[in-house]
Scaffold this active site. Structure first.
Site, PDB file in Angstrom:
ATOM      1  N   TYR A 143      57.760 -23.863  12.801  1.00  0.00           N
ATOM      2  CA  TYR A 143      58.053 -25.302  12.870  1.00  0.00           C
ATOM      3  C   TYR A 143      59.252 -25.557  13.786  1.00  0.00           C
ATOM      4  CZ  TYR A 143      59.031 -30.037  11.091  1.00  0.00           C
ATOM      5  OH  TYR A 143      59.264 -31.388  10.964  1.00  0.00           O
ATOM      6  N   GLY A 146      58.526 -24.344  17.249  1.00  0.00           N
ATOM      7  CA  GLY A 146      57.412 -25.180  17.723  1.00  0.00           C
ATOM      8  C   GLY A 146      57.926 -26.529  18.206  1.00  0.00           C
ATOM      9  N   ARG A 184      58.228 -31.187  -0.679  1.00  0.00           N
ATOM     10  CA  ARG A 184      59.614 -31.408  -0.275  1.00  0.00           C
ATOM     11  C   ARG A 184      60.421 -31.876  -1.484  1.00  0.00           C
ATOM     12  NH1 ARG A 184      58.490 -34.481   5.362  1.00  0.00           N
ATOM     13  NH2 ARG A 184      56.495 -34.860   4.360  1.00  0.00           N
ATOM     14  N   ASN A 188      59.108 -33.545  -4.986  1.00  0.00           N
ATOM     15  CA  ASN A 188      59.053 -32.591  -6.100  1.00  0.00           C
ATOM     16  C   ASN A 188      59.856 -33.099  -7.299  1.00  0.00           C
ATOM     17  OD1 ASN A 188      57.436 -30.738  -4.857  1.00  0.00           O
ATOM     18  ND2 ASN A 188      58.933 -29.089  -4.776  1.00  0.00           N
ATOM     19  N   TYR A 202      66.393 -25.035  -5.840  1.00  0.00           N
ATOM     20  CA  TYR A 202      66.384 -23.737  -5.170  1.00  0.00           C
ATOM     21  C   TYR A 202      67.826 -23.324  -4.862  1.00  0.00           C
ATOM     22  CZ  TYR A 202      61.443 -24.985  -4.382  1.00  0.00           C
ATOM     23  OH  TYR A 202      60.134 -25.369  -4.535  1.00  0.00           O
ATOM     24  N   THR A 208      73.211 -29.091   1.308  1.00  0.00           N
ATOM     25  CA  THR A 208      73.178 -30.548   1.455  1.00  0.00           C
ATOM     26  C   THR A 208      72.045 -30.999   2.383  1.00  0.00           C
ATOM     27  OG1 THR A 208      74.629 -30.654   3.396  1.00  0.00           O
ATOM     28  CG2 THR A 208      75.693 -30.629   1.220  1.00  0.00           C
ATOM     29  N   PRO A 270      68.536 -24.111   5.570  1.00  0.00           N
ATOM     30  CA  PRO A 270      69.821 -24.573   6.117  1.00  0.00           C
ATOM     31  C   PRO A 270      70.799 -24.982   5.009  1.00  0.00           C
ATOM     32  CG  PRO A 270      67.992 -25.532   7.332  1.00  0.00           C
ATOM     33  CD  PRO A 270      67.402 -24.858   6.131  1.00  0.00           C
TER      34      PRO A 270
HETATM   35  P1  NAD Z   1      52.978 -35.498   6.999  1.00  0.00           P
HETATM   36  O1  NAD Z   1      52.623 -34.071   6.769  1.00  0.00           O
HETATM   37  O2  NAD Z   1      52.851 -36.472   5.872  1.00  0.00           O
HETATM   38  O3  NAD Z   1      52.181 -36.104   8.228  1.00  0.00           O
HETATM   39  C1  NAD Z   1      51.740 -35.342   9.319  1.00  0.00           C
HETATM   40  C2  NAD Z   1      50.375 -35.865   9.732  1.00  0.00           C
HETATM   41  O4  NAD Z   1      49.905 -35.113  10.856  1.00  0.00           O
HETATM   42  C3  NAD Z   1      49.321 -35.702   8.642  1.00  0.00           C
HETATM   43  O5  NAD Z   1      48.582 -36.891   8.506  1.00  0.00           O
HETATM   44  C4  NAD Z   1      48.460 -34.538   9.136  1.00  0.00           C
HETATM   45  O6  NAD Z   1      47.150 -34.577   8.648  1.00  0.00           O
HETATM   46  C5  NAD Z   1      48.547 -34.741  10.641  1.00  0.00           C
HETATM   47  N1  NAD Z   1      48.272 -33.528  11.410  1.00  0.00           N
HETATM   48  C6  NAD Z   1      48.827 -32.294  11.225  1.00  0.00           C
HETATM   49  N2  NAD Z   1      48.328 -31.433  12.127  1.00  0.00           N
HETATM   50  C7  NAD Z   1      47.448 -32.119  12.920  1.00  0.00           C
HETATM   51  C8  NAD Z   1      46.619 -31.785  14.014  1.00  0.00           C
HETATM   52  N3  NAD Z   1      46.583 -30.541  14.496  1.00  0.00           N
HETATM   53  N4  NAD Z   1      45.865 -32.763  14.568  1.00  0.00           N
HETATM   54  C9  NAD Z   1      45.877 -34.033  14.086  1.00  0.00           C
HETATM   55  N5  NAD Z   1      46.639 -34.400  13.035  1.00  0.00           N
HETATM   56  C10 NAD Z   1      47.429 -33.466  12.460  1.00  0.00           C
HETATM   57  O7  NAD Z   1      54.491 -35.477   7.548  1.00  0.00           O
HETATM   58  P2  NAD Z   1      55.510 -36.660   7.841  1.00  0.00           P
HETATM   59  O8  NAD Z   1      56.655 -36.483   6.921  1.00  0.00           O
HETATM   60  O9  NAD Z   1      54.819 -37.968   7.895  1.00  0.00           O
HETATM   61  O10 NAD Z   1      56.009 -36.248   9.303  1.00  0.00           O
HETATM   62  C11 NAD Z   1      55.514 -36.880  10.463  1.00  0.00           C
HETATM   63  C12 NAD Z   1      56.217 -36.324  11.684  1.00  0.00           C
HETATM   64  O11 NAD Z   1      57.627 -36.501  11.580  1.00  0.00           O
HETATM   65  C13 NAD Z   1      55.984 -34.814  11.892  1.00  0.00           C
HETATM   66  O12 NAD Z   1      55.851 -34.565  13.275  1.00  0.00           O
HETATM   67  C14 NAD Z   1      57.264 -34.193  11.385  1.00  0.00           C
HETATM   68  O13 NAD Z   1      57.530 -32.966  12.010  1.00  0.00           O
HETATM   69  C15 NAD Z   1      58.292 -35.251  11.748  1.00  0.00           C
HETATM   70  N6  NAD Z   1      59.472 -35.173  10.855  1.00  0.00           N
HETATM   71  C16 NAD Z   1      59.411 -35.586   9.571  1.00  0.00           C
HETATM   72  C17 NAD Z   1      60.528 -35.474   8.754  1.00  0.00           C
HETATM   73  C18 NAD Z   1      60.535 -35.957   7.327  1.00  0.00           C
HETATM   74  O14 NAD Z   1      61.546 -35.812   6.634  1.00  0.00           O
HETATM   75  N7  NAD Z   1      59.481 -36.550   6.814  1.00  0.00           N
HETATM   76  C19 NAD Z   1      61.718 -34.923   9.264  1.00  0.00           C
HETATM   77  C20 NAD Z   1      61.711 -34.465  10.570  1.00  0.00           C
HETATM   78  C21 NAD Z   1      60.592 -34.607  11.381  1.00  0.00           C
HETATM   79  N1  UDP Z   2      64.469 -27.813  -2.567  1.00  0.00           N
HETATM   80  C1  UDP Z   2      64.738 -27.650  -3.915  1.00  0.00           C
HETATM   81  N2  UDP Z   2      63.711 -27.822  -4.791  1.00  0.00           N
HETATM   82  C2  UDP Z   2      62.456 -28.163  -4.415  1.00  0.00           C
HETATM   83  C3  UDP Z   2      62.192 -28.344  -3.027  1.00  0.00           C
HETATM   84  C4  UDP Z   2      63.226 -28.152  -2.130  1.00  0.00           C
HETATM   85  O1  UDP Z   2      65.875 -27.344  -4.316  1.00  0.00           O
HETATM   86  O2  UDP Z   2      61.584 -28.298  -5.288  1.00  0.00           O
HETATM   87  C5  UDP Z   2      65.590 -27.659  -1.610  1.00  0.00           C
HETATM   88  C6  UDP Z   2      65.285 -26.779  -0.398  1.00  0.00           C
HETATM   89  O3  UDP Z   2      65.574 -25.421  -0.688  1.00  0.00           O
HETATM   90  C7  UDP Z   2      66.219 -27.363   0.651  1.00  0.00           C
HETATM   91  C8  UDP Z   2      66.294 -28.853   0.286  1.00  0.00           C
HETATM   92  O4  UDP Z   2      65.860 -28.935  -1.074  1.00  0.00           O
HETATM   93  O5  UDP Z   2      67.511 -26.803   0.534  1.00  0.00           O
HETATM   94  C9  UDP Z   2      65.410 -29.730   1.161  1.00  0.00           C
HETATM   95  O6  UDP Z   2      64.120 -29.155   1.181  1.00  0.00           O
HETATM   96  P1  UDP Z   2      62.858 -29.882   1.824  1.00  0.00           P
HETATM   97  O7  UDP Z   2      61.724 -28.939   1.700  1.00  0.00           O
HETATM   98  O8  UDP Z   2      62.720 -31.245   1.243  1.00  0.00           O
HETATM   99  O9  UDP Z   2      63.266 -30.110   3.348  1.00  0.00           O
HETATM  100  P2  UDP Z   2      63.968 -29.192   4.468  1.00  0.00           P
HETATM  101  O10 UDP Z   2      64.381 -27.885   3.867  1.00  0.00           O
HETATM  102  O11 UDP Z   2      62.926 -29.036   5.508  1.00  0.00           O
HETATM  103  O12 UDP Z   2      65.134 -29.993   4.889  1.00  0.00           O
END
Ligand code: NAD
Ligand code: UDP
Ligand code: UDP
Length: 317
Positions: A143, A146, A184, A188, A202, A208, A270
């Site tokens: 990720y 990527g 997430r 959760n 976790y 944070t 992180p």
């Molecule tokens: P999500 O998983 O709910 O949504 C992602 C969507 O992309 C889904 O509908 C999934 O079916 C679609 N998808 C995945 N792979 C695909 C593919 N190969 N072709 C077509 N569709 C595909 O996640 P989200 O939280 O809505 O995140 C949306 C975007 O924002 C993502 O790019 C994610 O990396 C970015 N983002 C989100 C967060 C967050 O906290 N939610 C933080 C940082 C970045």
């Molecule tokens: N985390 C946790 N319990 C859960 C899911 C996540 O304590 O059930 C923690 C995880 O280890 C991380 C933070 O919460 O430190 C945020 O995790 P999340 O998966 O939401 O997002 P990201 O790590 O990608 O920021």
């Protein structure tokens, strides 16, 4: 305007689709339903301005559009680690295809990048000029790396092909429509508290995160897309909480006696994360408006409804 949203049936994508449809645009919502759900956009099916396209962005597609919001990619560690090779393909081949589409149609291209490009940051809070501290071979790399390649491709398409681009680095975002099994932390904890099972923290919960409510984030997307700026620009809420503090807030709102269960910290998790949003404030005049407790109270009823659990009381805090 004719606007493509990839990942449009996902959590953030579906809120963006709502916002664009409400503004009267023609919206093409493209998704392969990996982590998204048709339920999230069901209310637009049949609307003359709305089109749903089942497609995987790793395959080329020809469409005629004026703006592209490229969000397609699973965002929860649980889902992006389930098939890491697919996650890389989505970020690299998927972004390449959408940039090719932007090049041909001369559409403005918006990349949904992430705070994960900073890895386990050594600079705090994170500014856009920080290059990050990312493990290239760990379980989060599919990720993190990527998205880093997706950013590189975006800027190379701009330099090499003059594609009109912008990049948002999104920090942890939450709100209604996150899948119940998203994995997430916010979803959760809410699901666990509503179901009366222990909240899984976790590690020791001292790490944070800074949580942004989805409506605030989507507003930032629109402002960046409709600006002249390329970014990258951090979009997130700078209010920082430990995971344990988040657990306490959700306990207070749902079930003050809910237990906490400690589980091992996943590798490369992180330790600290908070956006410096000076750039967004200065260039876009954007900043989040909804504090965590307000956002949680807007989020919990949606989860309760989907889980079929009664939730009608908010403890005053
Ligand atoms: P999500 O998983 O709910 O949504 C992602 C969507 O992309 C889904 O509908 C999934 O079916 C679609 N998808 C995945 N792979 C695909 C593919 N190969 N072709 C077509 N569709 C595909 O996640 P989200 O939280 O809505 O995140 C949306 C975007 O924002 C993502 O790019 C994610 O990396 C970015 N983002 C989100 C967060 C967050 O906290 N939610 C933080 C940082 C970045
Ligand atoms: N985390 C946790 N319990 C859960 C899911 C996540 O304590 O059930 C923690 C995880 O280890 C991380 C933070 O919460 O430190 C945020 O995790 P999340 O998966 O939401 O997002 P990201 O790590 O990608 O920021
Ligand atoms: N592409 C696409 N739709 C388009 C234009 C291009 O899916 O409308 C894909 C194309 O198939 C290629 C990628 O985007 O895989 C990059 O396109 P570009 O034209 O930049 O490169 P080339 O096709 O010359 O390799």
């Amino acid at each position: 305007m004719r606007i493509l949203v990839t990942g449009g049936t996902g959590f953030i994508g579906s809120h963006l689709v709502d916002r664009l449809m409400e503004a009267g645009h023609e919206v093409l919502c493209l998704d392969n339903y990996y982590t998204g759900s048709k339920k999230n956009i069901l209310h637009w099916l049949g609307h003359p301005n709305f089109e749903l396209i089942r497609h995987d962005v790793t395959e080329p597609i020809r469409l005629e559009v004026e703006q592209i919001y490229h969000l397609a990619c699973p965002a929860s560690p649980v889902h992006y680690q389930f098939n890491p090779v697919k996650t890389i393909k989505t970020n690299v081949m998927g972004t390449l295809n959408m940039l090719g589409l932007a090049k041909r149609t001369k559409a403005r291209f918006f990349l949904a990048s992430t705070s994960e490009v900073y890895g386990d940051p050594l600079v705090h809070p994170q500014t856009e000029d920080y290059w990050g501290n990312v493990n290239p071979i760990g379980i989060r790399s599919c990720y993190d790396e990527g998205k880093r390649v997706a950013e590189t491709l975006t800027f190379d398409y701009h330099r090499q092909n003059n594609v009109n681009v912008c990049v948002a680095r999104i920090f942890n975002t939450y709100g209604p429509r996150m899948q119940v099994n998203d994995g997430r932390v916010v979803s959760n904890f809410i699901v666990q508290a509503l179901q009366g099972i222990p909240l899984t923290v976790y590690g020791d919960g001292s790490q944070t995160r800074s949580f942004c409510y989805v409506a605030d984030l989507v507003e930032g997307f629109i402002q960046l897309m409709n600006s002249e700026h390329q970014g990258p620009i951090n979009l997130g809420n700078p209010d920082e909480y430990t995971v344990l503090e988040l657990a306490e807030k959700i306990q207070a709102l749902i079930n003050p006696t809910a237990e906490v269960q400690y589980k091992p910290l996943p590798s490369d998790d992180p330790q600290r994360r908070r956006p410096d949003i000076t750039r967004a404030r200065n260039l876009l005049e954007w900043q989040p408006k909804i504090p965590l407790m307000d956002g949680l109270q807007r989020t919990i009823p949606d989860f309760a409804e989907r889980l079929g659990v009664t939730y009608n009381k908010v403890v005053q805090v």
